[in-house]
Design an enzyme around this catalytic site. Sequence first.
Site, short mmCIF file in Angstrom:
data_model
loop_
_atom_site.label_atom_id
_atom_site.label_comp_id
_atom_site.label_asym_id
_atom_site.label_seq_id
_atom_site.Cartn_x
_atom_site.Cartn_y
_atom_site.Cartn_z
N HIS A 149 0.82 -1.21 0.00
CA HIS A 149 0.00 0.00 0.00
C HIS A 149 0.85 1.26 0.00
O HIS A 149 0.62 2.20 0.76
CB HIS A 149 -0.94 -0.03 1.22
CG HIS A 149 -1.88 -1.19 1.17
ND1 HIS A 149 -2.57 -1.66 2.26
CD2 HIS A 149 -2.26 -1.98 0.13
CE1 HIS A 149 -3.31 -2.69 1.91
NE2 HIS A 149 -3.14 -2.91 0.62
C1 LIG Z 1 0.82 -7.37 -5.28
C2 LIG Z 1 -0.15 -6.31 -4.85
C3 LIG Z 1 -1.26 -6.69 -4.10
C4 LIG Z 1 -2.18 -5.71 -3.69
N1 LIG Z 1 -3.35 -6.11 -3.11
C5 LIG Z 1 -4.32 -5.19 -2.89
C6 LIG Z 1 -5.62 -5.59 -2.51
O1 LIG Z 1 -5.93 -6.78 -2.42
N2 LIG Z 1 -6.54 -4.63 -2.25
C7 LIG Z 1 -6.24 -3.30 -2.36
O2 LIG Z 1 -7.10 -2.47 -2.07
N3 LIG Z 1 -5.02 -2.89 -2.76
C8 LIG Z 1 -4.08 -3.81 -3.07
N4 LIG Z 1 -2.88 -3.40 -3.56
C9 LIG Z 1 -2.61 -1.97 -3.68
C10 LIG Z 1 -3.36 -1.28 -4.82
O3 LIG Z 1 -3.46 -2.14 -5.94
C11 LIG Z 1 -2.63 0.01 -5.16
O4 LIG Z 1 -2.63 0.85 -4.04
C12 LIG Z 1 -3.26 0.77 -6.32
O5 LIG Z 1 -3.41 -0.05 -7.44
C13 LIG Z 1 -2.39 1.97 -6.64
O6 LIG Z 1 -2.92 2.65 -7.73
P1 LIG Z 1 -2.10 3.83 -8.45
O7 LIG Z 1 -2.99 4.38 -9.49
O8 LIG Z 1 -1.58 4.73 -7.42
O9 LIG Z 1 -0.83 3.13 -9.08
P2 LIG Z 1 -0.73 1.90 -10.09
O10 LIG Z 1 -2.02 1.15 -10.15
O11 LIG Z 1 0.48 1.15 -9.72
O12 LIG Z 1 -0.57 2.57 -11.52
C14 LIG Z 1 0.57 3.22 -11.97
C15 LIG Z 1 0.66 3.01 -13.46
O13 LIG Z 1 1.60 3.92 -14.01
C16 LIG Z 1 2.44 3.22 -14.92
N5 LIG Z 1 3.72 3.93 -14.96
C17 LIG Z 1 4.60 4.07 -13.95
N6 LIG Z 1 5.66 4.79 -14.36
C18 LIG Z 1 5.44 5.12 -15.65
C19 LIG Z 1 6.16 5.85 -16.61
N7 LIG Z 1 7.34 6.42 -16.32
N8 LIG Z 1 5.62 6.00 -17.86
C20 LIG Z 1 4.43 5.45 -18.17
N9 LIG Z 1 3.71 4.72 -17.29
C21 LIG Z 1 4.20 4.58 -16.04
C22 LIG Z 1 2.56 1.85 -14.32
O14 LIG Z 1 3.03 0.90 -15.25
C23 LIG Z 1 1.14 1.61 -13.84
O15 LIG Z 1 0.33 1.08 -14.85
C24 LIG Z 1 -1.94 -4.34 -3.99
C25 LIG Z 1 -0.83 -3.97 -4.74
C26 LIG Z 1 0.06 -4.95 -5.19
C27 LIG Z 1 1.25 -4.54 -6.01
#
Ligand SMILES: Cc1cc2nc3c(=O)[nH]c(=O)nc-3n(C[C@H](O)[C@H](O)[C@H](O)COP(=O)(O)OP(=O)(O)OC[C@H]3O[C@@H](n4cnc5c(N)ncnc54)[C@H](O)[C@@H]3O)c2cc1C
Length: 619
Positions: free
Chosen positions: A542
């Site tokens: 997280h």
């Molecule tokens: C293994 C795992 C298990 C989890 N389990 C749970 C769960 O069961 N329940 C829950 O609520 N949360 C869970 N989480 C946490 C939750 O999924 C994350 O908090 C949430 O997805 C974060 O969303 P975000 O939009 O901040 O980032 P992300 O969803 O990580 O999105 C970021 C995106 O930006 C892209 N990106 C990054 N850098 C660049 C760049 N330089 N150029 C272009 N694209 C880029 C990445 O490839 C990615 O697609 C889990 C996370 C993981 C990794």
Amino acid sequence: MAILSSGVLTAGLWMVPVFMGLMGYMKYDSIDPESHPRDKRHLDHNYDFIIVGAGSAGSVLANRLSEIPNWKVLLLEAGSDENTVSDIPAVAAYLQGSSLDWQFKTEPQPTACLGLVGGRCNWPRGKVLGGSSVLNYMLYVRGNRRDYDLWEEMGNPGWGYDNVLHYFKKSEDNRNPYLAQSPYHSSGGYLTVQEAPWRTPLATTFVEAGMEMGYENRDGNGEHQTGFMIAQGTIRRGSRCSAAKAFLRPVRLRPNLHIAMHSHAMKVLFDENKRAIGVRFKRDGKVQNVYARREVILSSGAINSPHLLMLSGIGQADHLREMGIPLVKDAPVGMNLQDHFGFGGLVFLVDKPVSMVQSRYENMGSVMQYVMYGKGPLTILGGVEALAWVNTKYANATDDFPDIEFHFVAGSASSDGGKQIKKAHGISDKMYNEMFRPIVNRDTWSVIPMILRPYSKGYLRLRSRNPFDKVLIYPNYMIDDRDAKILVEGVKIAIAMSKTQAFQRLNSRVNPYLMPGCRHLVHWSDEYWECAIRHYTVTIYHHSGTAKMGPSSDPEAVVDPRLRVYGVTNLRVVDASIMPNVVSGNTNAPTIMIGEKASDMIKQDWGESTVSIPPPKDV
Ligand SMILES: Cc1cc2nc3c(=O)[nH]c(=O)nc-3n(C[C@H](O)[C@H](O)[C@H](O)COP(=O)(O)OP(=O)(O)OC[C@H]3O[C@@H](n4cnc5c(N)ncnc54)[C@H](O)[C@@H]3O)c2cc1C
């Protein structure tokens, strides 16, 4: 089908994910009405909005902003599309270490992750359309109402619980009728939420045990959080409902939304007035610029959004100088790094064949149930069947602001013989051989106690100014001793739970094999447990807080309450980075909520209507 059948009969267990992938593919074509988004090859020179990152937040933004037909939106994503294995809930951990994972690792520190390979914790993050919602365990959890009220009290108007509840419900399509009717849930949104259609008998034992201990069996996403419940998940027809599946696939044909995969952003481009005007990115080995008429929005997640800010000159002045990056704005980017962590080694043995021993469930029968009906053991949410929020002696039990979350798993690192969990968690051979090898294939269950509001905070640093070098991650887990003490109490509550009648019917008892490195301590004493927690520390993934939202008076704030980056114009951060404090629960649903709320703020700021388009009926 004949080829597949004979394949599985002769294949070793290592073939299971491949086989399931093939079956998943058949299922897609025959049943799933949604097609994948197209990877736009030829991009325009200019867009109204450029969103960097198609994860939990970025997917929502791309959908909602492209509702305005005269806005042209570009979604840049470093990774590729989801694959068929990533659809299968029970095998989520197989994705870690694959090409869909950025594969981050923490820097070795003396307070945690001590028994893991190299003294490092693995930090997987999704590098794929859908981001970490494609790798996650699909648990649908919103946190505690107080988290959001505190965000508001910290100087962020509009972020209190009553406001954000609207956005949680806006996304949601809850398919469990008893939940959908609740005033805290809704149906008809893009994001499908439901309990897994299959569970082991241990899941109900867990809830029963909680009730025996005086806790309520209740919806932890409803009026009160404290209590025990069967997990709710972001799944649809038994398969993962990632943010991409929920928010991008239904709008893939909108002409004003371009999605570019394999496009790695390298920096934000500014004009001489510190106005964000575009993004430099690399695709197919070619560095290119694309320009934004209105805004650039970073949704690259709590590790890569701060990375991009620093590469673009927004960060701590000394650090950027040291890296040779010209300063655009001195800001505490990458600080305030927060995460939930817990103990991975709290394993109990039972005498009955009730758990997820891999060889018992990953077989032809399970695959057929999954493929044909979207049911069966492969629909379990990454192995986590139930959740609880409990109070240690450090929390005030009357406050409904628990300090520990339990993740209940009907198995352990021993259940797969060392194939999956050992690798995902980075367990050393020594720890595995001494603690888990002796109980391989035995029936077990485990609880991963997770601290909900850690005192310890970490930080990120650039490794270099090369955009393709990963940042250095210093999580500082348990650098504040209070966090270890709270987790020890969490362990003791789980042990007390194993002694309830519900669990004693199965003769539950703690795994007698001790943690290497902690044997010199009095067995099962607080000191022993603290040592064990510091050896087998696990992230609950997280990561958040690295571009903190706050008022201009907050010296730690990077973005304002409308998520605009301080000191520059036309640049926002919209993802888990902006959380001022990590919420008291899992972070996917809260990040999707952030995407929803930010979309409305952006529409308001540009004078557009916030009335949204409902999803098509057939998803
Ligand atoms: C293994 C795992 C298990 C989890 N389990 C749970 C769960 O069961 N329940 C829950 O609520 N949360 C869970 N989480 C946490 C939750 O999924 C994350 O908090 C949430 O997805 C974060 O969303 P975000 O939009 O901040 O980032 P992300 O969803 O990580 O999105 C970021 C995106 O930006 C892209 N990106 C990054 N850098 C660049 C760049 N330089 N150029 C272009 N694209 C880029 C990445 O490839 C990615 O697609 C889990 C996370 C993981 C990794």
